[in-house]
Design an enzyme around this catalytic site. Structure first.
Site, PDB file in Angstrom:
ATOM      1  N   TYR A  76       0.952  -1.122   0.000  1.00 21.46           N
ATOM      2  CA  TYR A  76       0.123  -0.157  -0.009  1.00 21.46           C
ATOM      3  C   TYR A  76       0.745   1.193  -0.031  1.00 21.46           C
ATOM      4  O   TYR A  76       0.393   2.467   0.594  1.00 21.46           O
ATOM      5  CB  TYR A  76      -1.043  -0.078   1.271  1.00 21.46           C
ATOM      6  N   SER A  77       2.097   1.245  -0.512  1.00 21.35           N
ATOM      7  CA  SER A  77       3.037   2.321  -0.234  1.00 21.35           C
ATOM      8  C   SER A  77       2.740   3.339  -1.286  1.00 21.35           C
ATOM      9  O   SER A  77       2.626   3.272  -2.425  1.00 21.35           O
ATOM     10  CB  SER A  77       4.427   1.719  -0.871  1.00 21.35           C
ATOM     11  N   ASN A  78       2.577   4.521  -0.630  1.00 25.06           N
ATOM     12  CA  ASN A  78       2.300   5.713  -1.351  1.00 25.06           C
ATOM     13  C   ASN A  78       3.897   6.072  -2.375  1.00 25.06           C
ATOM     14  O   ASN A  78       3.660   6.602  -3.256  1.00 25.06           O
ATOM     15  CB  ASN A  78       2.170   7.063  -0.520  1.00 25.06           C
ATOM     16  N   LEU A  80       5.690   3.975  -3.618  1.00 25.18           N
ATOM     17  CA  LEU A  80       5.742   3.177  -4.812  1.00 25.18           C
ATOM     18  C   LEU A  80       4.669   3.759  -5.935  1.00 25.18           C
ATOM     19  O   LEU A  80       5.197   3.872  -6.905  1.00 25.18           O
ATOM     20  CB  LEU A  80       5.216   1.804  -4.614  1.00 25.18           C
TER      21      LEU A  80
END
Ligand SMILES: *Cc1c(COP(=O)(O)O)cnc(C)c1O
Length: 314
Positions: A76-78, A80
């Site tokens: 869920y990385s912003n 990435l």
């Protein structure tokens, strides 16, 4: 359009992000002024601190003639997502090393689907490999397995020395504007750069959104890499993580929705909601003397599709 032109377009000088006061009873009652630094408005696709951290790295990658970008993150990385968007805007290939090989071959969540739609190639790493990704041999093996050659490597969360210099600019924009500048922390890179940029007399306060960890030590280490030693006056307010990364219990959800309704400001749930909650609680507890001006950095915007889902894997 060549890469340098695209880079100039992506990074074209932007005015300082807006700083505006919100009148909220939870603060006014205690004689505290609350300003919001709307860094979520700094770029439509690379909001807030992601733009601040990526911009100097993208410049270095393009100047260095690297054929692509590779970085690391959870499902869920912003960071990435921001890297994938930057790759599309620059016309440069991107690879994302994602934590959790059990995700391979399964349908992508909305966040990873956006990365893929932006052209990011995803490589799923086992949790044990991922944990050791900064060890040189493990990193080399991971990058080889991901099929990455001479790509420019950006660490997890985008926090490296160049990123800190980008966040120091945020601090400079806030010089003299507030007694305390507060920001939510994941890796702590934004706080580390912000504190340096605020300069003498400025005070930065970080609110960690992850449970436990050694964030203070990581921030000191990042500042050593970027500035050669400690920089600026910063402290951490622990105890506001609400159970851990991406956990949004009902009372936090209600608080964030209430703030949005009162002030018309979208509240990103994973970081910004916890920051605003912490400031409200600290103010109510008398942590700031009457007459204090607080500036809260709005580091990002909510997903258009709605609040982030809890990352049950973390
Ligand atoms: C990534 C992110 C952060 C955390 O920044 P760090 O520099 O890793 O501490 C804070 N807020 C938002 C909205 C983010 O996306």
């Amino acid at each position: 359009m060549n890469r340098t032109t695209r880079l100039d377009l992506l990074l074209q000088p932007r005015p300082p992000s807006p700083l505006r006061e919100v009148r909220d009873d939870g603060f006014e009652r205690h004689g505290v002024r609350l300003l919001l630094k709307r860094d979520d408005l700094v770029h439509p696709e690379l909001p807030g601190n992601k733009w601040r951290k990526l911009a100097p790295n993208l410049r270095a990658a393009v100047r260095g003639g690297h054929p692509g970008l590779v970085t690391f993150g959870g499902a869920y990385s912003n960071h990435l997502r921001a890297t994938a968007a930057a790759g599309r805007l620059l016309g440069i290939s991107t690879v994302g090393v994602v934590r959790g090989d059990e995700l391979a071959g399964r349908p992508l969540n909305a966040s990873l689907a956006r990365c893929a739609a932006d052209g990011m190639r995803l490589h799923f790493a086992s949790r044990s490999e991922y944990r050791r990704k900064n060890e040189p041999e493990v990193r080399a093996a991971l990058l080889a397995a991901a099929g990455v050659g001479d790509a420019y490597v950006i660490p997890e969360g985008g926090s490296n020395a160049l990123a800190l210099s980008g966040c120091a600019e945020l601090g400079r924009e806030l010089r003299g504007e507030a007694d305390v500048v507060a920001v939510a922390c994941g890796t702590g890179g934004t706080l580390a750069g912000l504190a340096a940029g605020l300069g003498p007399g400025g005070r930065a306060l970080g609110v960690p959104v992850l449970a436990g960890g050694f964030l203070g030590e990581e921030i000191r280490s990042l500042q050593r890499q970027a500035f050669g030693g400690p920089a600026g006056d910063w402290t951490l307010a622990e105890g506001f993580h609400h159970g851990g990364y991406a956990r949004v219990p009902a009372e936090l959800e209600a608080f964030a929705a209430g703030f949005e309704a009162r002030h018309g400001v979208p509240v990103e749930r994973v970081y910004v909601a916890k920051l605003l909650w912490a400031l409200t609680e600290l103010t109510a507890a008398g942590a700031f003397p009457r007459g204090t001006t607080l500036a809260a950095v709005v580091t990002g915007a909510p997903e258009p599709s709605g609040p982030a889902q809890a990352d049950s894997s973390r």
